[in-house]
Motif scaffolding. Structure first.
Motif, mmCIF file in Angstrom:
data_model
loop_
_atom_site.group_PDB
_atom_site.id
_atom_site.type_symbol
_atom_site.label_atom_id
_atom_site.label_comp_id
_atom_site.label_asym_id
_atom_site.label_seq_id
_atom_site.Cartn_x
_atom_site.Cartn_y
_atom_site.Cartn_z
ATOM 1 N N VAL A 396 -2.995 8.778 -7.176
ATOM 2 C CA VAL A 396 -1.781 8.145 -7.685
ATOM 3 C C VAL A 396 -0.787 8.106 -6.536
ATOM 4 C CG1 VAL A 396 0.146 8.269 -9.307
ATOM 5 C CG2 VAL A 396 -2.140 8.955 -10.050
ATOM 6 N N ALA A 397 -0.161 6.934 -6.345
ATOM 7 C CA ALA A 397 0.844 6.788 -5.295
ATOM 8 C C ALA A 397 2.187 6.445 -5.925
ATOM 9 C CB ALA A 397 0.439 5.698 -4.308
ATOM 10 N N GLN A 398 3.247 6.821 -5.225
ATOM 11 C CA GLN A 398 4.600 6.476 -5.663
ATOM 12 C C GLN A 398 5.275 5.700 -4.542
ATOM 13 O OE1 GLN A 398 7.028 9.794 -7.037
ATOM 14 N NE2 GLN A 398 8.000 8.434 -8.512
ATOM 15 N N ILE A 399 5.862 4.571 -4.909
ATOM 16 C CA ILE A 399 6.526 3.743 -3.908
ATOM 17 C C ILE A 399 7.781 4.444 -3.409
ATOM 18 C CG2 ILE A 399 7.718 1.552 -3.497
ATOM 19 C CD1 ILE A 399 5.845 0.261 -5.526
ATOM 20 N N LYS A 400 7.904 4.537 -2.089
ATOM 21 C CA LYS A 400 9.076 5.119 -1.447
ATOM 22 C C LYS A 400 9.696 4.065 -0.534
ATOM 23 C CE LYS A 400 8.538 9.309 -3.149
ATOM 24 N NZ LYS A 400 9.495 9.884 -4.121
ATOM 25 N N ILE A 401 10.942 3.717 -0.819
ATOM 26 C CA ILE A 401 11.639 2.686 -0.034
ATOM 27 C C ILE A 401 13.035 3.174 0.315
ATOM 28 C CG2 ILE A 401 12.496 0.309 -0.018
ATOM 29 C CD1 ILE A 401 10.335 -0.504 -1.847
ATOM 30 N N GLU A 402 13.415 2.984 1.572
ATOM 31 C CA GLU A 402 14.764 3.350 1.979
ATOM 32 C C GLU A 402 15.783 2.421 1.332
ATOM 33 O OE1 GLU A 402 15.111 3.647 6.184
ATOM 34 O OE2 GLU A 402 13.621 5.256 6.347
ATOM 35 N N LYS A 403 17.032 2.866 1.240
ATOM 36 C CA LYS A 403 18.057 2.131 0.500
ATOM 37 C C LYS A 403 18.270 0.720 1.019
ATOM 38 C CE LYS A 403 20.654 6.096 -1.251
ATOM 39 N NZ LYS A 403 21.978 6.790 -1.298
ATOM 40 N N GLY A 405 15.987 -1.159 1.965
ATOM 41 C CA GLY A 405 14.816 -1.937 1.577
ATOM 42 C C GLY A 405 13.908 -2.329 2.710
ATOM 43 N N ASN A 406 14.189 -1.855 3.938
ATOM 44 C CA ASN A 406 13.425 -2.301 5.102
ATOM 45 C C ASN A 406 12.174 -1.465 5.360
ATOM 46 O OD1 ASN A 406 15.182 -4.417 5.696
ATOM 47 N ND2 ASN A 406 16.556 -3.075 6.838
ATOM 48 N N LYS A 407 12.231 -0.172 5.094
ATOM 49 C CA LYS A 407 11.085 0.698 5.324
ATOM 50 C C LYS A 407 10.526 1.140 3.983
ATOM 51 C CE LYS A 407 12.411 2.447 9.886
ATOM 52 N NZ LYS A 407 12.665 3.654 10.701
ATOM 53 N N SER A 408 9.224 0.914 3.801
ATOM 54 C CA SER A 408 8.620 1.201 2.512
ATOM 55 C C SER A 408 7.185 1.677 2.704
ATOM 56 C CB SER A 408 8.656 -0.044 1.635
ATOM 57 O OG SER A 408 8.097 -1.149 2.312
ATOM 58 N N LYS A 409 6.690 2.410 1.710
ATOM 59 C CA LYS A 409 5.311 2.894 1.779
ATOM 60 C C LYS A 409 4.871 3.382 0.403
ATOM 61 C CE LYS A 409 6.394 7.719 2.945
ATOM 62 N NZ LYS A 409 6.135 8.825 3.886
ATOM 63 N N PHE A 410 3.534 3.520 0.255
ATOM 64 C CA PHE A 410 2.972 4.219 -0.885
ATOM 65 C C PHE A 410 2.792 5.681 -0.483
ATOM 66 C CE2 PHE A 410 1.378 -0.080 -2.024
ATOM 67 C CZ PHE A 410 1.845 -0.127 -3.346
ATOM 68 N N ALA A 411 3.490 6.572 -1.152
ATOM 69 C CA ALA A 411 3.372 7.999 -0.884
ATOM 70 C C ALA A 411 2.404 8.585 -1.896
ATOM 71 C CB ALA A 411 4.732 8.686 -0.971
ATOM 72 N N PHE A 412 1.292 9.121 -1.422
ATOM 73 C CA PHE A 412 0.280 9.630 -2.329
ATOM 74 C C PHE A 412 0.657 11.007 -2.855
ATOM 75 C CE2 PHE A 412 -1.776 6.169 -0.314
ATOM 76 C CZ PHE A 412 -2.683 5.697 -1.247
ATOM 77 N N ILE A 413 0.540 11.142 -4.167
ATOM 78 C CA ILE A 413 0.910 12.396 -4.833
ATOM 79 C C ILE A 413 -0.269 13.349 -4.764
ATOM 80 C CG2 ILE A 413 1.573 13.434 -7.039
ATOM 81 C CD1 ILE A 413 2.843 10.725 -7.751
#
Length: 414
Positions: A396-403, A405-413
């Motif tokens: 399961v991944a959770q989307i992590k995006i900076e405020k 909106g320029n840097k984003s990734k799937f952070a795996f739990i």
């Protein structure tokens, strides 16, 4: 041999829309032009003369579904280079032949017919959507051409016929993981709102699974809201749901519509957890909802961090080319090609594959691919006699995006 089932015509449309992040539509179209222009050479590959062995790639390179299909193109191109650099089929290279399925059933049918009858491929990877698979796979079944679905997770895909398999784990196996992760993050979840694209076969199949999971967990399903994959305005559905004060929202749709729905839910003040289905499982959702994507949970059948030599090589190749982590649909397409390559290698050791007549090679390839075990970027996989993938590892991944909106990734739990 697996038994062919009589299919009820299910108007389903599976997950999906990825774009080979960084590749874009132009690169996909160029790839199609380059490979198609060489189809005359490819057709001789299994008619008694030397030449590359052609494998068809029938995925969405245009329409809104291209957000998924372009990621599949990326995985395919990486696989082609990787396996040819390692010697191909015991010295004979493979050649991928691309056909654009677009986003509908007619496009998938045309792509399959062209690959089978004109390009003379030994097998097909595709199509992108489950709904397309229900229409196009029977064509390959009648022609006795193997098909491996790279992103078809709706119920009933392998049952289409003896020549149909998939490397995409069914939604019934993957989806429960995201609900469990949401409950772990917030054990106080009581009320759940569900949204799904009613014109998409996969989304309809997936929402049934999600709704059953919600009830099995003893949660209250406060509303089920419907939309179309072509919709851009979700104000009415979102407002109706928010007024019922859900603790969790679950969305089954594609990247463009699903991303817009996420954005509008947040803009209207919804602050609870959101689960996205497999159609939202692409980094191409990031430009749609930007910083408002942050926190969305999505179950995955692939992790870039999976240990293993072949995943490390795939991950590096993808990172080098696209400057980001590889997505699930690219990994699954790579795995589908790997299955074909290793099955062809096994056949070739008995009798040179590119010397066999095409009908015989297609039949032998279909038998062989169902019997092997494959150490892929997805981990070790195999198939049931029906053509269903057997896979051990899910995430399961959770989307992590900076405020900004320029840097984003799937952070795996973990």
């Amino acid at each position: 041999m697996k038994t062919t089932f009589t299919r009820t015509t299910v108007l389903l449309s599976t997950c999906v829309l990825l774009a080979a992040c960084g590749g874009g539509t132009n690169s996909a179209n160029n790839s199609q032009n380059n490979t198609t222009s060489n189809s005359a050479t490819n057709t001789t590959a299994t008619t008694g003369t030397s030449g590359a062995i052609p494998i068809g790639i029938a995925v969405a390179q245009s329409s809104n579904v291209a957000l998924l299909g372009q990621e599949e193109v990326a995985g395919a191109k990486i696989a082609e280079k990787y396996f040819n650099d390692k010697g191909g089929i015991n010295g004979t290279p493979i050649k991928l032949v691309f056909q654009d399925t677009s986003g509908d059933e007619a496009g998938a049918i045309n792509a399959f017919q062209t690959l089978i009858n004109k390009d003379k491929v030994v097998g097909i990877v595709g199509p992108t959507l489950s709904q397309q698979a229900f229409s196009a796979d029977p064509i390959a079944e009648r022609a006795k051409v193997p098909v491996i679905g790279p992103s078809n997770t709706a119920k009933g895909i392998p049952e289409i016929g003896d020549y149909v398999a998939r490397v995409s784990a069914p939604v019934s196996v993957v989806a429960p993981n995201s609900v469990k992760a949401a409950l772990k993050q917030n054990p106080n979840i009581k009320k759940v709102a569900v949204f799904y694209a009613q014109n998409d076969a996969f989304s309809k199949s997936e929402t049934d699974i999600f709704q059953k999971i919600v009830k099995d967990q003893g949660l209250e399903l406060v509303t089920v809201q419907k939309f179309q994959t072509s919709d851009t305005d979700f104000q009415s559905q979102a407002t109706n749901a928010i007024n019922l004060k859900p603790d969790l929202v679950i969305i089954s749709g594609l990247a463009a519509d699903g991303g817009n729905l996420v954005r509008q839910l947040r803009e209207l003040g919804y602050k609870g957890l959101i689960i996205g289905g497999n159609g939202l499982n692409t980094s191409n959702i990031f430009p749609v909802c930007k910083a408002l994507c942050d926190g969305v949970l999505i179950a995955q059948a692939y992790s870039p961090e999976h240990p293993g030599e072949i995943n490390a090589a795939f991950r590096k190749a993808y990172n080098d080319q696209y400057k980001k982590e590889p997505p699930q649909f690219s990994a699954q397409t790579f795995a589908a090609i790997q299955v074909y390559v290793e099955a062809l290698q096994a056949i070739d050791k008995k009798s040179k594959a590119n010397k066999l007549q095409l009908p015989q090679l297609r039949t032998e390839l279909n038998k062989q691919l169902l019997t092997g075990k494959y150490n892929t970027p997805l981990g070790e996989i195999s198939f049931t006699p029906l053509g269903e993938i057997v896979q051990k590892d899910f995430y399961v991944a959770q989307i992590k995006i900076e405020k900004d909106g320029n840097k984003s990734k799937f952070a795996f739990i973990k």
